[in-house]
Enzyme design. Structure first.
Site, PDB file in Angstrom:
ATOM      1  N   CYS A 211      62.304 -51.274 -55.227  1.00 62.88           N
ATOM      2  CA  CYS A 211      62.304 -52.056 -56.273  1.00 62.88           C
ATOM      3  C   CYS A 211      62.164 -51.357 -57.487  1.00 62.88           C
ATOM      4  O   CYS A 211      62.664 -51.682 -58.634  1.00 62.88           O
ATOM      5  CB  CYS A 211      61.431 -53.341 -56.342  1.00 62.88           C
ATOM      6  SG  CYS A 211      61.201 -53.638 -54.646  1.00 62.88           S
TER       7      CYS A 211
ATOM      8  N   ASN B  30      52.790 -50.444 -49.483  1.00 61.41           N
ATOM      9  CA  ASN B  30      54.263 -50.326 -49.143  1.00 61.41           C
ATOM     10  C   ASN B  30      55.324 -49.027 -49.281  1.00 61.41           C
ATOM     11  O   ASN B  30      55.477 -48.511 -48.366  1.00 61.41           O
ATOM     12  CB  ASN B  30      55.500 -51.611 -49.932  1.00 61.41           C
ATOM     13  CG  ASN B  30      55.717 -51.341 -51.551  1.00 61.41           C
ATOM     14  OD1 ASN B  30      54.074 -51.912 -51.763  1.00 61.41           O
ATOM     15  ND2 ASN B  30      56.430 -51.704 -51.947  1.00 61.41           N
TER      16      ASN B  30
ATOM     17  N   ALA C  41      58.619 -63.475 -49.899  1.00 57.72           N
ATOM     18  CA  ALA C  41      57.716 -62.838 -50.507  1.00 57.72           C
ATOM     19  C   ALA C  41      57.779 -62.563 -52.363  1.00 57.72           C
ATOM     20  O   ALA C  41      56.186 -63.509 -51.940  1.00 57.72           O
ATOM     21  CB  ALA C  41      56.993 -61.732 -50.476  1.00 57.72           C
TER      22      ALA C  41
ATOM     23  N   THR D 214      66.562 -77.835 -49.663  1.00 55.61           N
ATOM     24  CA  THR D 214      66.709 -78.699 -48.037  1.00 55.61           C
ATOM     25  C   THR D 214      66.298 -76.719 -47.179  1.00 55.61           C
ATOM     26  O   THR D 214      66.960 -75.476 -48.363  1.00 55.61           O
ATOM     27  CB  THR D 214      68.714 -78.389 -47.794  1.00 55.61           C
ATOM     28  OG1 THR D 214      68.681 -79.191 -48.261  1.00 55.61           O
ATOM     29  CG2 THR D 214      69.403 -78.156 -46.443  1.00 55.61           C
TER      30      THR D 214
ATOM     31  N   ALA E 276      60.250 -62.088 -44.513  1.00 53.36           N
ATOM     32  CA  ALA E 276      61.129 -61.811 -42.432  1.00 53.36           C
ATOM     33  C   ALA E 276      62.131 -60.382 -42.943  1.00 53.36           C
ATOM     34  O   ALA E 276      61.671 -59.764 -41.793  1.00 53.36           O
ATOM     35  CB  ALA E 276      62.277 -62.913 -41.986  1.00 53.36           C
ATOM     36  N   HIS E 277      62.281 -59.898 -43.784  1.00 49.92           N
ATOM     37  CA  HIS E 277      63.530 -59.092 -43.683  1.00 49.92           C
ATOM     38  C   HIS E 277      62.540 -57.748 -43.321  1.00 49.92           C
ATOM     39  O   HIS E 277      63.291 -56.550 -43.058  1.00 49.92           O
ATOM     40  CB  HIS E 277      64.745 -58.687 -45.018  1.00 49.92           C
ATOM     41  CG  HIS E 277      63.729 -58.945 -45.865  1.00 49.92           C
ATOM     42  ND1 HIS E 277      63.926 -57.031 -46.609  1.00 49.92           N
ATOM     43  CD2 HIS E 277      62.939 -59.189 -46.907  1.00 49.92           C
ATOM     44  CE1 HIS E 277      63.384 -57.118 -48.006  1.00 49.92           C
ATOM     45  NE2 HIS E 277      62.678 -58.069 -48.046  1.00 49.92           N
TER      46      HIS E 277
HETATM   47  N1  7TS Z   1      55.364 -57.506 -51.414  1.00 50.03           N
HETATM   48  C1  7TS Z   1      55.226 -56.272 -51.011  1.00 50.03           C
HETATM   49  C2  7TS Z   1      54.299 -55.478 -50.595  1.00 50.03           C
HETATM   50  C3  7TS Z   1      56.922 -55.145 -50.231  1.00 50.03           C
HETATM   51  O1  7TS Z   1      56.669 -53.924 -49.618  1.00 50.03           O
HETATM   52  C4  7TS Z   1      57.665 -56.152 -50.500  1.00 50.03           C
HETATM   53  C5  7TS Z   1      58.980 -55.467 -51.027  1.00 50.03           C
HETATM   54  C6  7TS Z   1      57.949 -57.301 -51.654  1.00 50.03           C
HETATM   55  C7  7TS Z   1      56.715 -58.012 -51.438  1.00 50.03           C
HETATM   56  C8  7TS Z   1      58.591 -58.399 -52.295  1.00 50.03           C
HETATM   57  O2  7TS Z   1      59.896 -58.539 -50.913  1.00 50.03           O
HETATM   58  P1  7TS Z   1      60.853 -59.799 -51.405  1.00 50.03           P
HETATM   59  O3  7TS Z   1      61.276 -60.267 -49.766  1.00 50.03           O
HETATM   60  O4  7TS Z   1      60.589 -61.331 -51.979  1.00 50.03           O
HETATM   61  O5  7TS Z   1      61.726 -58.666 -51.557  1.00 50.03           O
HETATM   62  N2  7TS Z   1      59.339 -53.987 -51.152  1.00 50.03           N
HETATM   63  C9  7TS Z   1      60.071 -53.027 -51.685  1.00 50.03           C
HETATM   64  C10 7TS Z   1      59.456 -51.414 -50.658  1.00 50.03           C
HETATM   65  O6  7TS Z   1      58.601 -50.766 -50.942  1.00 50.03           O
HETATM   66  N3  7TS Z   1      61.534 -50.723 -50.513  1.00 50.03           N
HETATM   67  O7  7TS Z   1      62.044 -51.835 -51.033  1.00 50.03           O
HETATM   68  C11 7TS Z   1      61.141 -53.376 -51.636  1.00 50.03           C
END
Ligand code: 7TS
Length: 386
Positions: free
Chosen positions: A327, A154, A72, A240, A203-204
């Site tokens: 994060c 989040n 994301a 790729t 996806a995770h």
């Molecule tokens: N956007 C939102 C709303 C998220 O919660 C997170 C990760 C990301 C983007 C980033 O996703 P990534 O796959 O690029 O890492 N949020 C969190 C959280 O709430 N605790 O650890 C990671």
């Protein structure tokens, strides 16, 4: 009792069905889908099938694009940086509207553009922790190019009124992007019904593998790529394709949509049970009403208990929860959401987030409740301020 994982907003266990679906693309079908020989050719129908599953999962139209990428963070940066190169840099459009609730990958990308002549409005949430369509409408002007508002937060699980915000943007001729990372698998997501131009997912966060995500782009809202090079993803994202991850994400998306009903009934029931237990403790505040939250999340402020101390204590008992976003967990700054809803200085460091999943069991919640009650009593007894 085994360890208990209640930090599903940070990441999730990969569903065993997803692992099974990915395995052949490591062991047997490892060809590069762009190759002309049989190793490449045999992979292509699976990518096609994966794409179909992703389109169906978010209700994308045949002429829309889904760009499979690494996460994301990449999807959100592609939209914000892409908007800079397509509009903000050379036209009269010089303004982005976003919120103080966004994940750092949106916030920091916007901050970066502020060094390049872009004006950014970071809307503050109201006392319910929400952003309304009226708040967005009030700050859009003729120089606004993009509005970026997350679908669900989040930290708190609060669901933002993206459909109303999308309608405001459409009326004003402004592109609308939503970070739907915390919405997929927790809420029905239909890009055409909501009317978004761009939507990101990872996806995770829905029992798929790490390091793969997607960016939905509505037909006609095309942006320049972030990664230039080969012709993969129709030229929208060079590099790729991570075939096993893409196949796994598509399977995870399908399973997440199938499990939505279970999520809204059973996961919510367990979350409510935990939340009720938290609220039975004196001086505990839960952010946001249940009806306005994703079914799996409860974010509580426990007066007299430092969030970090609570997480440490829970961890000693085998329970994984979080103070908010992993994060930002290195930072000692007060939670912006607690500050926004008017928490005093003392409360601003007391946030604890529990985020469940369809793999959470009733026994795990019962055990967690017992541990939390004792932990609060123990930590309050040590506190000089309570
Ligand atoms: N956007 C939102 C709303 C998220 O919660 C997170 C990760 C990301 C983007 C980033 O996703 P990534 O796959 O690029 O890492 N949020 C969190 C959280 O709430 N605790 O650890 C990671």
């Amino acid at each position: 009792m085994e360890r208990i994982y209640l930090d599903n907003n940070a990441t999730t266990i990969v569903d065993p069905q997803v692992v099974a679906e990915m395995e052949p693309f490591y062991s047997r079908m490892y060809g590069n889908p762009n190759s002309l020989h049989s190793f490449g050719i045999e992979v292509r129908p699976y990518l096609h099938r994966a794409m179909e599953r992703l389109y169906a999962g978010i209700g994308a139209g045949d002429d829309d694009d889904i760009i499979v990428n690494s996460c994301a963070t990449e999807g959100n940066n592609t939209v914000i940086m892409g908007m800079y190169f397509s509009l903000l840099k050379d036209t009269r459009k010089k303004h982005i509207v976003t919120t103080q609730l966004e994940h750092p990958c949106v916030r920091e990308a916007c901050r970066f553009l502020e060094n390049h002549g872009v004006k950014v409005t970071y809307l503050a949430p109201d006392s319910n922790g929400l952003i309304t369509a009226d708040m967005v409408a009030a700050v859009i002007d003729e120089r606004t190019a993009l509005v970026s508002v997350m679908w669900a937060n989040n930290e708190t699980g609060l669901v933002l009124p993206v459909k109303e915000i999308a309608a405001v943007c459409r009326e004003q001729g402004v592109y609308f992007h939503t970070d739907a990372v915390q919405a997929i698998g927790k809420l029905p997501v239909d890009v055409q019904d909501v009317g978004v131009d761009y939507l990101t997912f990872s996806a995770h966060k829905f029992h798929g593998p790490k390091g793969v995500g997607g960016l939905y782009v509505r037909k006609g809202a095309t942006l320049p790529p972030l990664l230039h090079g080969g012709e993969q993803m129709g030229g929208h994202r060079a590099g790729t394709v991570n075939v096993p991850a893409m196949v796994g994400m598509a399977k995870a998306m399908e399973l997440a949509v199938e499990a939505l009903d279970y999520e809204t009934r059973e996961v919510a029931r367990l979350r409510d049970k935990l939340e009720d237990a938290l609220l039975r403790i004196d001086d505990v505040l839960v952010v946001g009403s249940r009806a306005q939250r994703t079914p799996n999340t409860v974010y509580a402020s426990i007066r007299g208990v430092e969030g970090e101390a609570m997480i440490w204590d829970l961890n000693q008992h085998g329970i994984a929860a979080s103070t908010g976003s992993a994060c930002a967990s290195e930072s000692l700054e007060a939670s912006p959401i607690l500050t926004a809803i008017g928490a005093d200085r003392e409360l601003a460091h007391t946030g604890v987030r529990f985020s469940l999943s369809r793999f959470t069991t009733a026994e795990e919640i019962d055990y967690t409740i017992a541990v939390v009650e004792k932990a609060v009593a123990r930590l309050r007894a040590l506190s000089t301020s309570y």
